[in-house]
Design a protein around this motif. Structure first.
Motif, PDB file in Angstrom:
ATOM      1  N   ARG A   1      32.881  66.892  24.645  1.00 18.66           N
ATOM      2  CA  ARG A   1      34.306  66.994  24.332  1.00 18.66           C
ATOM      3  C   ARG A   1      35.159  66.127  25.256  1.00 18.66           C
ATOM      4  NH1 ARG A   1      35.119  73.495  23.069  1.00 18.66           N
ATOM      5  NH2 ARG A   1      34.202  73.429  20.970  1.00 18.66           N
ATOM      6  N   GLU A   2      34.627  65.776  26.423  1.00 18.11           N
ATOM      7  CA  GLU A   2      35.348  64.926  27.383  1.00 18.11           C
ATOM      8  C   GLU A   2      35.169  63.434  27.088  1.00 18.11           C
ATOM      9  OE1 GLU A   2      34.308  65.730  31.463  1.00 18.11           O
ATOM     10  OE2 GLU A   2      34.257  67.890  31.095  1.00 18.11           O
ATOM     11  N   MET A   3      34.218  63.083  26.253  1.00 17.23           N
ATOM     12  CA  MET A   3      33.883  61.676  26.019  1.00 17.23           C
ATOM     13  C   MET A   3      34.961  60.975  25.210  1.00 17.23           C
ATOM     14  SD  MET A   3      29.841  62.041  25.255  1.00 17.23           S
ATOM     15  CE  MET A   3      28.777  62.824  26.476  1.00 17.23           C
ATOM     16  N   ALA A   4      35.113  59.678  25.492  1.00 11.52           N
ATOM     17  CA  ALA A   4      36.095  58.851  24.795  1.00 11.52           C
ATOM     18  C   ALA A   4      35.390  57.657  24.154  1.00 11.52           C
ATOM     19  CB  ALA A   4      37.155  58.358  25.774  1.00 11.52           C
TER      20      ALA A   4
ATOM     21  N   ILE B   1      20.879  51.696  26.663  1.00  7.66           N
ATOM     22  CA  ILE B   1      22.298  51.985  26.861  1.00  7.66           C
ATOM     23  C   ILE B   1      22.939  52.203  25.497  1.00  7.66           C
ATOM     24  CG2 ILE B   1      24.526  51.034  27.601  1.00  7.66           C
ATOM     25  CD1 ILE B   1      23.064  49.614  29.858  1.00  7.66           C
ATOM     26  N   VAL B   2      23.733  53.276  25.408  1.00  2.09           N
ATOM     27  CA  VAL B   2      24.464  53.601  24.182  1.00  2.09           C
ATOM     28  C   VAL B   2      25.955  53.617  24.475  1.00  2.09           C
ATOM     29  CG1 VAL B   2      22.565  54.948  23.191  1.00  2.09           C
ATOM     30  CG2 VAL B   2      24.301  56.105  24.593  1.00  2.09           C
ATOM     31  N   GLU B   3      26.732  53.623  23.395  1.00  2.00           N
ATOM     32  CA  GLU B   3      28.191  53.687  23.508  1.00  2.00           C
ATOM     33  C   GLU B   3      28.700  54.778  22.574  1.00  2.00           C
ATOM     34  OE1 GLU B   3      31.375  50.738  21.796  1.00  2.00           O
ATOM     35  OE2 GLU B   3      30.660  50.000  23.748  1.00  2.00           O
ATOM     36  N   ILE B   4      29.733  55.487  23.012  1.00  2.00           N
ATOM     37  CA  ILE B   4      30.365  56.494  22.166  1.00  2.00           C
ATOM     38  C   ILE B   4      31.132  55.760  21.068  1.00  2.00           C
ATOM     39  CG2 ILE B   4      31.934  58.480  22.076  1.00  2.00           C
ATOM     40  CD1 ILE B   4      29.386  58.736  23.967  1.00  2.00           C
ATOM     41  N   CYS B   5      30.778  56.036  19.810  1.00  3.44           N
ATOM     42  CA  CYS B   5      31.454  55.372  18.689  1.00  3.44           C
ATOM     43  C   CYS B   5      32.254  56.353  17.834  1.00  3.44           C
ATOM     44  CB  CYS B   5      30.476  54.551  17.860  1.00  3.44           C
ATOM     45  SG  CYS B   5      29.124  55.469  17.117  1.00  3.44           S
ATOM     46  N   ALA B   6      32.170  57.645  18.132  1.00  6.50           N
ATOM     47  CA  ALA B   6      33.036  58.650  17.505  1.00  6.50           C
ATOM     48  C   ALA B   6      33.188  59.802  18.489  1.00  6.50           C
ATOM     49  CB  ALA B   6      32.463  59.149  16.187  1.00  6.50           C
ATOM     50  N   GLU B   7      34.423  60.175  18.755  1.00  6.56           N
ATOM     51  CA  GLU B   7      34.686  61.262  19.705  1.00  6.56           C
ATOM     52  C   GLU B   7      34.258  62.599  19.117  1.00  6.56           C
ATOM     53  OE1 GLU B   7      38.805  60.794  20.817  1.00  6.56           O
ATOM     54  OE2 GLU B   7      38.306  59.171  22.207  1.00  6.56           O
TER      55      GLU B   7
ATOM     56  N   MET C   1      36.640  53.937  31.868  1.00 12.24           N
ATOM     57  CA  MET C   1      35.395  54.241  31.181  1.00 12.24           C
ATOM     58  C   MET C   1      34.596  55.228  32.024  1.00 12.24           C
ATOM     59  SD  MET C   1      32.131  51.836  30.151  1.00 12.24           S
ATOM     60  CE  MET C   1      33.160  50.598  29.446  1.00 12.24           C
ATOM     61  N   ARG C   2      33.975  56.159  31.313  1.00 12.41           N
ATOM     62  CA  ARG C   2      33.086  57.107  31.969  1.00 12.41           C
ATOM     63  C   ARG C   2      31.665  56.858  31.495  1.00 12.41           C
ATOM     64  NH1 ARG C   2      35.392  63.009  31.964  1.00 12.41           N
ATOM     65  NH2 ARG C   2      33.695  63.218  33.432  1.00 12.41           N
ATOM     66  N   TYR C   3      30.722  57.417  32.264  1.00 15.29           N
ATOM     67  CA  TYR C   3      29.310  57.197  31.987  1.00 15.29           C
ATOM     68  C   TYR C   3      28.602  58.534  31.811  1.00 15.29           C
ATOM     69  CZ  TYR C   3      30.565  52.631  33.784  1.00 15.29           C
ATOM     70  OH  TYR C   3      31.179  51.426  33.979  1.00 15.29           O
ATOM     71  N   TRP C   4      27.563  58.514  30.980  1.00 17.99           N
ATOM     72  CA  TRP C   4      26.858  59.732  30.591  1.00 17.99           C
ATOM     73  C   TRP C   4      25.368  59.465  30.490  1.00 17.99           C
ATOM     74  CZ3 TRP C   4      30.382  63.537  30.576  1.00 17.99           C
ATOM     75  CH2 TRP C   4      31.714  63.164  30.407  1.00 17.99           C
ATOM     76  N   LEU C   5      24.608  60.543  30.318  1.00 14.80           N
ATOM     77  CA  LEU C   5      23.173  60.441  30.051  1.00 14.80           C
ATOM     78  C   LEU C   5      22.860  61.384  28.901  1.00 14.80           C
ATOM     79  CD1 LEU C   5      20.251  60.082  32.440  1.00 14.80           C
ATOM     80  CD2 LEU C   5      20.185  61.994  30.844  1.00 14.80           C
ATOM     81  N   PHE C   6      22.134  60.863  27.902  1.00 15.20           N
ATOM     82  CA  PHE C   6      21.717  61.632  26.737  1.00 15.20           C
ATOM     83  C   PHE C   6      20.193  61.720  26.750  1.00 15.20           C
ATOM     84  CE2 PHE C   6      25.724  59.684  25.663  1.00 15.20           C
ATOM     85  CZ  PHE C   6      26.402  60.648  24.944  1.00 15.20           C
TER      86      PHE C   6
ATOM     87  N   GLY D   1      26.548  55.360  27.891  1.00 14.52           N
ATOM     88  CA  GLY D   1      25.571  56.358  28.294  1.00 14.52           C
ATOM     89  C   GLY D   1      24.184  55.778  28.393  1.00 14.52           C
ATOM     90  N   PHE D   2      23.370  56.430  29.191  1.00 11.67           N
ATOM     91  CA  PHE D   2      21.949  56.104  29.238  1.00 11.67           C
ATOM     92  C   PHE D   2      21.247  56.900  28.149  1.00 11.67           C
ATOM     93  CE2 PHE D   2      22.554  55.439  34.000  1.00 11.67           C
ATOM     94  CZ  PHE D   2      22.552  54.065  33.898  1.00 11.67           C
TER      95      PHE D   2
END
Length: 140
Positions: free
Chosen positions: A41-44, A63-69, A1-6, A49-50
């Motif tokens: 484009r790198e997100m899975a 905190i959010v989660e990627i639900c569509a690439e 898992m990777r982490y991001w900030l939006f 993410g914050f």
């Protein structure tokens, strides 16, 4: 898992708006910066993410989660622009302000501090843990 900030301006799209979208989530559209687009484009699926309120608040609020690439951004016909969909996972118990982040030596290399204008950015696993700790929020 990777982490991001939006980053989002709460007057345009705030945490309550994101939460209201429920499990369906929402397209993180309108990003017109190549570096931010490339990060998306790198997100899975399942990456976390914050959600960061910019402008006056300047704080991590959820905190959010990627639900569509990555897919074409529906707000433009220009094929250069992609986006991901994110869904809200949980509120931060205690929002973590930019001033708190800047004051913590463990976060001195964080992109948020070095490139404050970038709207989508990676967060290291260590930064993730530190910020969740500062916000008294479960990291997983």
């Amino acid at each position: 898992m990777r982490y991001w900030l939006f980053k989002s301006e709460p007057s345009t799209w705030g945490w309550p708006d994101q939460v209201a979208k429920g499990d369906a989530g929402e397209e993180w559209d309108g990003v017109r910066n190549y570096q931010a687009r490339n990060f998306m484009r790198e997100m899975a699926l399942g990456d976390r993410g914050f959600f960061y309120h910019s402008q006056k608040e300047k704080s991590v609020v959820g905190i959010v989660e990627i639900c569509a690439e990555a897919h074409p951004d529906s707000t433009t016909d220009d094929s250069r622009w992609d986006c991901v969909d994110i869904k809200a996972i949980r509120d931060f118990t205690q929002p973590v302000t930019l001033d708190q982040i800047k004051a913590d030596p463990r976060l001195e290399e964080m992109i948020l501090i070095r490139n404050s204008r970038l709207s989508v950015q990676p967060v290291t696993a260590e930064e993730w843990q530190v910020i969740c700790g500062l916000g008294q929020t479960e990291p997983n």
